[in-house]
Scaffold this active site. Structure first.
Site, mmCIF file in Angstrom:
data_model
loop_
_atom_site.group_PDB
_atom_site.id
_atom_site.type_symbol
_atom_site.label_atom_id
_atom_site.label_comp_id
_atom_site.label_asym_id
_atom_site.label_seq_id
_atom_site.Cartn_x
_atom_site.Cartn_y
_atom_site.Cartn_z
ATOM 1 N N GLY A 160 0.575 -1.340 0.129
ATOM 2 C CA GLY A 160 0.497 0.191 -0.150
ATOM 3 C C GLY A 160 0.963 1.071 0.558
ATOM 4 N N GLY A 217 -10.566 9.899 1.834
ATOM 5 C CA GLY A 217 -10.272 10.922 2.233
ATOM 6 C C GLY A 217 -8.470 11.103 1.172
ATOM 7 N N GLY A 218 -7.917 12.151 1.422
ATOM 8 C CA GLY A 218 -7.150 12.539 0.673
ATOM 9 C C GLY A 218 -6.021 12.894 1.636
ATOM 10 C CD GLU A 272 -11.368 14.031 4.381
ATOM 11 O OE1 GLU A 272 -11.111 13.531 5.429
ATOM 12 O OE2 GLU A 272 -10.480 13.894 3.511
ATOM 13 C CG HIS A 324 -15.929 6.734 8.503
ATOM 14 N ND1 HIS A 324 -16.887 7.240 7.739
ATOM 15 C CD2 HIS A 324 -14.904 7.211 7.383
ATOM 16 C CE1 HIS A 324 -16.725 7.878 6.921
ATOM 17 N NE2 HIS A 324 -15.414 7.999 7.098
ATOM 18 N NE ARG A 376 -13.103 9.862 10.335
ATOM 19 C CZ ARG A 376 -12.038 9.223 9.576
ATOM 20 N NH1 ARG A 376 -11.133 8.343 9.546
ATOM 21 N NH2 ARG A 376 -12.014 10.156 7.669
ATOM 22 C CG HIS A 430 -12.380 4.085 8.216
ATOM 23 N ND1 HIS A 430 -12.496 4.349 7.493
ATOM 24 C CD2 HIS A 430 -11.010 5.142 8.327
ATOM 25 C CE1 HIS A 430 -12.245 4.316 6.228
ATOM 26 N NE2 HIS A 430 -11.487 5.670 6.532
ATOM 27 C CD GLU A 475 -5.430 0.630 9.669
ATOM 28 O OE1 GLU A 475 -5.534 1.212 8.241
ATOM 29 O OE2 GLU A 475 -6.568 0.375 10.754
ATOM 30 N NE ARG A 477 -6.782 7.637 10.564
ATOM 31 C CZ ARG A 477 -6.758 8.296 9.448
ATOM 32 N NH1 ARG A 477 -7.167 9.455 8.470
ATOM 33 N NH2 ARG A 477 -8.244 7.708 8.783
ATOM 34 C CB SER A 508 -4.554 7.486 7.522
ATOM 35 O OG SER A 508 -5.575 7.409 6.725
ATOM 36 C CG LEU A 509 -4.413 8.234 2.494
ATOM 37 C CD1 LEU A 509 -4.742 8.351 1.194
ATOM 38 C CD2 LEU A 509 -3.606 6.516 1.914
HETATM 39 C C1 SIN Z 1 -13.343 9.816 4.674
HETATM 40 O O1 SIN Z 1 -12.699 9.759 3.607
HETATM 41 O O2 SIN Z 1 -14.067 10.131 4.780
HETATM 42 C C2 SIN Z 1 -11.864 9.026 5.469
HETATM 43 C C3 SIN Z 1 -10.970 9.667 5.320
HETATM 44 C C4 SIN Z 1 -9.582 8.972 5.679
HETATM 45 O O3 SIN Z 1 -10.096 8.038 6.327
HETATM 46 O O4 SIN Z 1 -8.891 9.649 6.618
#
Ligand code: SIN
Length: 478
Positions: A14, A45-46, A110, A227, A274, A332, A356, A367, A372-373
């Site tokens: 990944g 998400g980005g 977000e 999530h 979240r 999530h 992760e 988080r 995370s990315l």
């Molecule tokens: C999302 O797009 O809601 C998830 C983004 C994330 O997990 O950071």
């Protein structure tokens, strides 16, 4: 292969694994596993970065720590957010075409973020676009050999409990032993051990289980993120995700009567962190009410930025321009994992972890969205660069003992375990339910000696001993 000329073995392809592999040049890297079904590739998400006018890494850090309920390691948070703008530039240099707004980045918002600071690529197909560009960059890197159809199935430790070799299993049942003094686990999370999850089946905790079996310490295993808006549809396997960016663009959570669910619940309303939103959705569903995401206000043009979410809704007969989408919380992300230091080192010499599967303390008890990315890239690059030259002086190469995860659960047993973990370690927890899940895992013959049950018992134990609520770990009896 002799240890002297041994490659760096990276298990998991990944975004974290790809970043390590690329940054480790010129050291030879063996990259094990495919990237198509990774959680990174599915991410909608980005990447969060303080790039907008008036934004600063310190503000990003403040939001990260607020979402993490203060359980974060502040020094590691500072390293992450300071490196974020550079990580976006590095990804762009690798060929990631981030969405633009005129001359600048198109920044989305977000949950938990005080301002718009998320860059996307291809709208909500960000994970796919980023992983595809990175995979192309890795394919052109002469120092990386890929074994996309293999997976890590065992590791060997030396006399001094250092990594000495790995065993890789091929899709055809063959195995390959590789001598190495450096193994990076980038195997992702463990959502697939829960009945309701957005994670792919490969995110079943296999890397974490192997590391724990080998004696590497774990950390914060009780912190599992829910999530709030997975599409509530029947069936087994991952639930479709409706990205938080939809709420960032104006979508609203409503109850069956059309009333806004988050009104008056948190100052950030629908964009509360979240864990707060997930618990509200959970409680209303437990009380017998449905919760729905109302995307109608975005209109056709607004929804154009969310091709993945729109396609997922349509696949389930929902037209987001006119219908409300039923949602449920789902596992999530795992904030816990293999305990690592700031440089990605685990407690075992030669064993490193990133993404992760690792727990550096950066995410705290919950988080922040789109961190995370970011962590995969920042920590992956740093680890790859460190390992490009580094040799651990403590390591003695000769394998003394092999560590295997142990027997795996069959499909029926796994279904039972996923139900048990969802009921006991879901958005609301209490000791009696956690203890009952432990009891069943120990006595149920089809589960008792499996690696999945051993890992689940570690999670349950961690959840039982943390008696007070914190972040995503919510004890109703605490
Ligand atoms: C999302 O797009 O809601 C998830 C983004 C994330 O997990 O950071």
């Amino acid at each position: 292969m002799s240890p002297a000329g041994s490659p760096l073995v990276v298990a998991g392809a990944g975004l974290a694994g790809l970043s390590v592999a690329l940054a480790a040049a010129p050291r030879p890297v063996l990259l094990v596993g495919g990237n198509a079904g990774s959680a990174s590739a599915l991410a909608q998400g980005g990447i969060a970065a303080a790039l907008g006018p008036g934004d600063r890494p310190a503000l990003h850090a403040g939001d990260t720590i607020a979402a993490g309920a203060g359980h974060n390691d502040a020094g590691r948070v500072a390293m992450l957010v300071d490196a974020a703008p550079g990580a976006v530039a590095w990804l762009a240099a690798q060929g990631v075409a981030f969405d633009r707004d005129g001359e600048g980045w198109a920044l989305g918002r977000e949950g938990g973020h005080g301002r718009a600071r998320i860059v996307h690529a291809g709208g909500d197909a960000s994970g796919h676009a980023i992983v595809a560009a990175m995979a192309r960059a890795v394919a052109g890197a002469a120092h990386v050999t890929r074994l996309p159809s293999h997976r890590l199935c065992a590791l060997a430790l030396s006399e001094s409990d250092a990594i000495a070799a790995v065993r890789l299993a091929g899709a055809d049942g063959s195995t390959l032993d590789v001598a190495t003094d450096a193994l990076v686990l980038a195997t992702g999370g463990l959502g697939a051990l829960f009945a309701a999850t957005t994670n792919p089946p490969s995110a079943d905790g296999n890397g974490l289980a192997l590391a724990l079996e080998a004696g590497a310490p774990g950390r914060d295993l009780e912190f599992v993120q829910f999530h709030p808006t997975a599409l509530a549809v029947p069936g087994e396997g991952p639930l479709p995700l409706l990205t938080e960016a939809l709420r960032g663009a104006g979508a609203v959570l409503r109850d069956a009567r059309g009333e806004p669910v988050m009104a008056g619940r948190h100052p950030l309303g629908d964009l509360a962190p979240r864990d707060v939103v997930a618990r509200e959705v959970w409680r209303r569903r437990q009380a017998g009410g449905g919760v729905f995401l109302d995307m109608r206000g975005l209109g056709g043009a607004g929804l154009d930025a969310f091709p993945t979410a729109v396609a997922l809704c349509r696949r389930h007969g929902i037209d987001p321009r006119r219908d409300l989408a039923p949602v449920t919380p789902a596992v999530h992300f795992h904030m816990g994992g293999i305990a690592v230091d700031a440089d990605g080192r685990s407690g075992l010499p030669g064993l490193h972890a990133v993404g992760e599967v690792a727990c550096s303390g950066v995410h705290g008890a919950n988080r922040l969205a789109s961190n995370s990315l970011l962590e995969c890239v920042v920590a992956g690059r740093a680890l790859g660069a460190r390992l490009s030259a580094h040799r651990d002086a403590r390591i003695r190469a000769a394998p003394r003992r092999w560590v295997h995860p142990g027997a795996g659960a069959n499909a029926a047993a796994l279904r039972m375990l996923r139900g048990l973990l969802w009921r006991s370690m879901g958005p609301e927890r209490d000791d009696a339910t956690l203890a009952e899940a432990e009891r069943i895992l120990r006595v149920e013959a089809s589960l008792a000696r499996t690696w999945q049950a051993r890992l689940a018992l570690r999670l349950l134990h961690a959840a039982r001993i943390r008696r007070a609520s914190l972040g995503a770990h919510h004890r109703v009896d605490g």
